[in-house]
Design a protein around this motif. Structure first.
Motif, PDB file in Angstrom:
ATOM      1  N   GLU A 196       0.162   0.444  -2.607  1.00 39.16           N
ATOM      2  CA  GLU A 196      -0.752  -0.384  -2.050  1.00 39.16           C
ATOM      3  C   GLU A 196      -1.451  -1.126  -3.135  1.00 39.16           C
ATOM      4  N   LEU A 197      -1.838  -0.686  -4.342  1.00 36.33           N
ATOM      5  CA  LEU A 197      -2.231  -1.359  -5.295  1.00 36.33           C
ATOM      6  C   LEU A 197      -1.538  -2.498  -6.095  1.00 36.33           C
ATOM      7  N   ASP A 198      -0.146  -2.028  -6.081  1.00 38.96           N
ATOM      8  CA  ASP A 198       1.110  -3.021  -6.611  1.00 38.96           C
ATOM      9  C   ASP A 198       0.902  -4.143  -5.515  1.00 38.96           C
ATOM     10  N   ARG A 199       1.038  -4.006  -4.191  1.00 37.43           N
ATOM     11  CA  ARG A 199       1.030  -5.065  -3.589  1.00 37.43           C
ATOM     12  C   ARG A 199       0.184  -6.034  -3.602  1.00 37.43           C
ATOM     13  N   VAL A 200      -1.202  -5.457  -3.812  1.00 40.57           N
ATOM     14  CA  VAL A 200      -2.401  -6.388  -3.866  1.00 40.57           C
ATOM     15  C   VAL A 200      -2.320  -7.058  -5.065  1.00 40.57           C
ATOM     16  N   VAL A 201      -2.069  -6.352  -6.233  1.00 37.30           N
ATOM     17  CA  VAL A 201      -1.932  -7.102  -7.552  1.00 37.30           C
ATOM     18  C   VAL A 201      -0.967  -8.301  -7.571  1.00 37.30           C
TER      19      VAL A 201
END
Length: 212
Positions: A196-201
């Protein structure tokens, strides 16, 4: 009532089918399944389900205990619409009005990961610049110092790199907005996954380019 269920289960043929059958016997309707991780013989999956009536998240793990090897890592209510594309919708609105790029980001970012609220804060000071609905006026501790590396009980300061952590009873995702001297912070009751963090980044990087 809609829930997100995050489960860890053996990564073998038929495991997802077992989960689906148990959820079906409980009257839950599976609306969407997202695979977050497959590693070391186990998988981490997010199920978006429609649950009949009203139930509390604490009882969901007990109801799924019939599946051998399954662990419920988190369960939380969600307002997400399965099958929608919130990241594309966010970027479309940003492209249509670049001058409001960061306001649009804060308003729409919670829908990317089922968060409760989002803010942008000034790098270094923690001053809240933009707030979504239900977001606090300020971000303050206590902070999980082992995760964050800062002193407990002080005014909240954004980590220098994308990170997930805990503060004030919330699970937070914090990431810098390139070239803007701002950090985006999202919060919810359940922990964030690295996927999820990678997607928002990736979304924030595009918003930062358009917003400049």
């Amino acid at each position: 009532m809609m829930f997100r269920l995050r489960v860890s289960l053996p990564d073998r043929p038929g495991a997802l089918g077992q989960v689906a059958r148990v959820l079906g016997t409980l009257g839950a309707d599976i609306l969407q399944v997202t695979v977050l991780e497959r590693e070391g013989g186990r998988a981490v999956d997010d199920f978006t389900v429609s649950w009949p009536g009203v139930t509390d998240t604490g009882s969901i793990g007990d109801r799924l205990s019939a599946v051998p090897g399954l662990n419920v890592e988190a369960a939380w209510p969600t307002r997400e619409i399965p099958g929608c594309t919130p990241d594309y919708d966010l970027l479309r609105h940003v492209a249509a009005d670049p001058g409001r790029a960061f306001v649009t980001l804060v308003d729409a970012a919670p829908g990317l990961v089922g968060a409760g609220w989002a803010v942008t804060v000034r790098s270094g000071t923690g001053e809240v610049v933009h707030r979504s609905w239900q977001a606090p006026e300020t971000l303050e501790g206590p902070v999980d110092a082992a995760t964050w590396g800062g002193p407990e009980g002080t005014a909240w300061t954004a980590p220098p790199r994308p990170a997930v952590l805990c503060s004030g009873g919330h699970h937070l995702m914090s990431l810098p907005i390139p070239g803007a001297d701002l950090h985006l912070v999202l919060a919810r009751d359940a922990a964030f996954h690295r996927a999820e963090l990678d997607r928002v980044v990736r979304v924030v990087e595009i918003v930062a380019i358009v917003g400049r």
